[in-house]
Design an enzyme around this catalytic site. Sequence first.
Site, PDB file in Angstrom:
ATOM      1  N   HIS A 150       0.830  -1.223   0.000  1.00 33.79           N
ATOM      2  CA  HIS A 150       0.000   0.000   0.000  1.00 33.79           C
ATOM      3  C   HIS A 150       0.861   1.269   0.000  1.00 33.79           C
ATOM      4  O   HIS A 150       0.517   2.256   0.660  1.00 33.79           O
ATOM      5  CB  HIS A 150      -0.956   0.015   1.204  1.00 33.79           C
ATOM      6  CG  HIS A 150      -1.968  -1.095   1.162  1.00 33.79           C
ATOM      7  ND1 HIS A 150      -3.145  -0.998   0.461  1.00 33.79           N
ATOM      8  CD2 HIS A 150      -1.965  -2.317   1.730  1.00 33.79           C
ATOM      9  CE1 HIS A 150      -3.836  -2.126   0.597  1.00 33.79           C
ATOM     10  NE2 HIS A 150      -3.139  -2.952   1.357  1.00 33.79           N
TER      11      HIS A 150
ATOM     12  N   ASN B   5     -10.446  -2.920   2.152  1.00 37.76           N
ATOM     13  CA  ASN B   5     -10.087  -2.913   0.736  1.00 37.76           C
ATOM     14  C   ASN B   5     -11.333  -2.647  -0.100  1.00 37.76           C
ATOM     15  O   ASN B   5     -12.447  -2.596   0.442  1.00 37.76           O
ATOM     16  CB  ASN B   5      -9.506  -4.277   0.332  1.00 37.76           C
ATOM     17  CG  ASN B   5      -8.030  -4.430   0.701  1.00 37.76           C
ATOM     18  OD1 ASN B   5      -7.297  -3.464   0.768  1.00 37.76           O
ATOM     19  ND2 ASN B   5      -7.612  -5.660   0.930  1.00 37.76           N
TER      20      ASN B   5
ATOM     21  N   TYR C 150       0.217  -3.823  11.361  1.00 35.83           N
ATOM     22  CA  TYR C 150       0.052  -2.446  10.871  1.00 35.83           C
ATOM     23  C   TYR C 150       0.724  -1.438  11.801  1.00 35.83           C
ATOM     24  O   TYR C 150       1.509  -0.598  11.369  1.00 35.83           O
ATOM     25  CB  TYR C 150      -1.434  -2.126  10.671  1.00 35.83           C
ATOM     26  CG  TYR C 150      -1.916  -2.648   9.345  1.00 35.83           C
ATOM     27  CD1 TYR C 150      -1.916  -4.021   9.079  1.00 35.83           C
ATOM     28  CD2 TYR C 150      -2.343  -1.801   8.340  1.00 35.83           C
ATOM     29  CE1 TYR C 150      -2.327  -4.514   7.858  1.00 35.83           C
ATOM     30  CE2 TYR C 150      -2.761  -2.295   7.109  1.00 35.83           C
ATOM     31  CZ  TYR C 150      -2.755  -3.644   6.874  1.00 35.83           C
ATOM     32  OH  TYR C 150      -3.143  -4.133   5.663  1.00 35.83           O
TER      33      TYR C 150
END
Length: 488
Positions: free
Chosen positions: A55, A128, A338
């Site tokens: 990403h 997403n 993350y």
Amino acid sequence: MSDKKYLTTASGAPVGDNQNSITAGHRGPTLIQDVHLLEKLAHFNRERVPERVVHAKGAGAHGYFEVTNDVSKYTKAAFLSEVGKKTPMFIRFSTVAGELGSADTVRDPRGFAVKFYTEEGNYDLVGNNTPIFFIRDAIKFPDFIHTQKRNPQTNLKDTNAVWDFWSLSPESLHQITYLHSDRGIPATLRHMNGYGSHTFKWVNKDGEAVWVKYHFISDQGVQGLDPEVADKIAGTNPDYHTEDLFNAIAEGNYPSWTLKVQIMPFEDAKTYRYDPFDVTKVWPHADYPLIEVGRMVLDRNPENYFAEVEQAALSPAHFVPGIEASPDKMLQGRLFAYSDAHRYRIGANHEALPINQAKSPVNNNQRDGQMRFDGNGGSAPNYEPNSFTDTPKETPENKISPFEVSGFADSVSYDSDDHYSQPRALFRDVMNDEERERLIQNFADHMSGVTREGIIERQLENFYKVDPELAEGIAAKLNTEVPAHLKK
Ligand code: NDP
């Protein structure tokens, strides 16, 4: 000093000359005493933070979320507590596999990562534009992404690696069918849906829990790009989606999405025909219909890309009371990965950066670390338990809702290996003849780059289990045949 705004060094000293470095004599070498020059060059060398491994290429926007339907019987989350309530939010859209400067109009899932600045802390829904994913256990993620990135020797994208991995991971069939459909290259970031993809848990004020899936349905409609047009745009304007989003908002043409959820009663999870925590599966709408929650509107562009988009740190671990994790193994891994990526990229104190900072109080005993640019807790105690009355205290009403687990600690797969019925429904029941034809063409175009022996046969076998027409259609375009034993 002058009343006019004047140029300074980082330490605030006025700069006398920003065009000519200080030299020893008119034609002599540059002097190390030109500290402004040294600082300028040194800071320039440090302008980049590590790009996200996945990403990396993103576009962001600010906006608000407004509740349009009362869901308080399902969740006590304060930002969802009443109709009409508005919460500021930020979204970062992204491609997955490309680098920071890569083209927007490629066939790739799009990140759809929303940060809600609620009065109970930030809630991040890091989804997403696809309701499912390629794999269902985080342990496979680094391997999967290696196949999407560059070959270790050639530094080229590697079609063999992509299809080798997918053909040996049939749980990817649903996602790759979605990805090679018309939805695989969105017309713009405004013309795609967003999905939380994972299952989450909602808990109401009485402690009652349900399972939930999120769907952001585009109010602009869903539209794809013709692959040939997309290829051309990738060459002529690689930032096409980024530009479209910025311009739409700048022109006051604010994109919006309607947030809907599917709610599954807690007990259904034990007996439902699909494992509700398997992120390669959807919950068919007929079983769990969509319930409206609210509307998300994007109405403000970032003022500064690096500060607000590159430094944005979205994490599925950012929950608020009333919203919790499910046992989805992919989600469980992301809960760690993350925030860990952001600690690596932008430091242990990244939550204090303006774009990430909660708009509600942040009180804890975390101290020090690189780039601590607030008061670092001042003189207050930095430990617990303590005997001070004015230090932040736990709130037991915000403990997670307990749930029962049993069985052996073991490394096991999900119970079901049905990787086929849902992509079959997509191919057979949702797509029309033209969409099926384009899907077959897109698969064949992508697979035509496979040269390593055995991969095509293995993947055709997988496709055959989805639907013989899909496998045979692709085989014909690749000038081959589905393995003979399948037809017996
Ligand atoms: P439904 O017929 O009730 O729903 C199908 C859904 O598919 C639509 O509501 C739409 O969801 C989405 N869709 C429509 N056209 C396309 C397309 N060309 N490509 C991809 N998706 C499209 O059936 P089910 O709920 O039983 O699902 C059947 C299949 O549809 C699933 O196996 C899955 O592949 C796919 N699907 C299902 C979703 C779900 O959450 N149940 C969500 C998206 C796809 P939307 O409004 O979200 O765009």
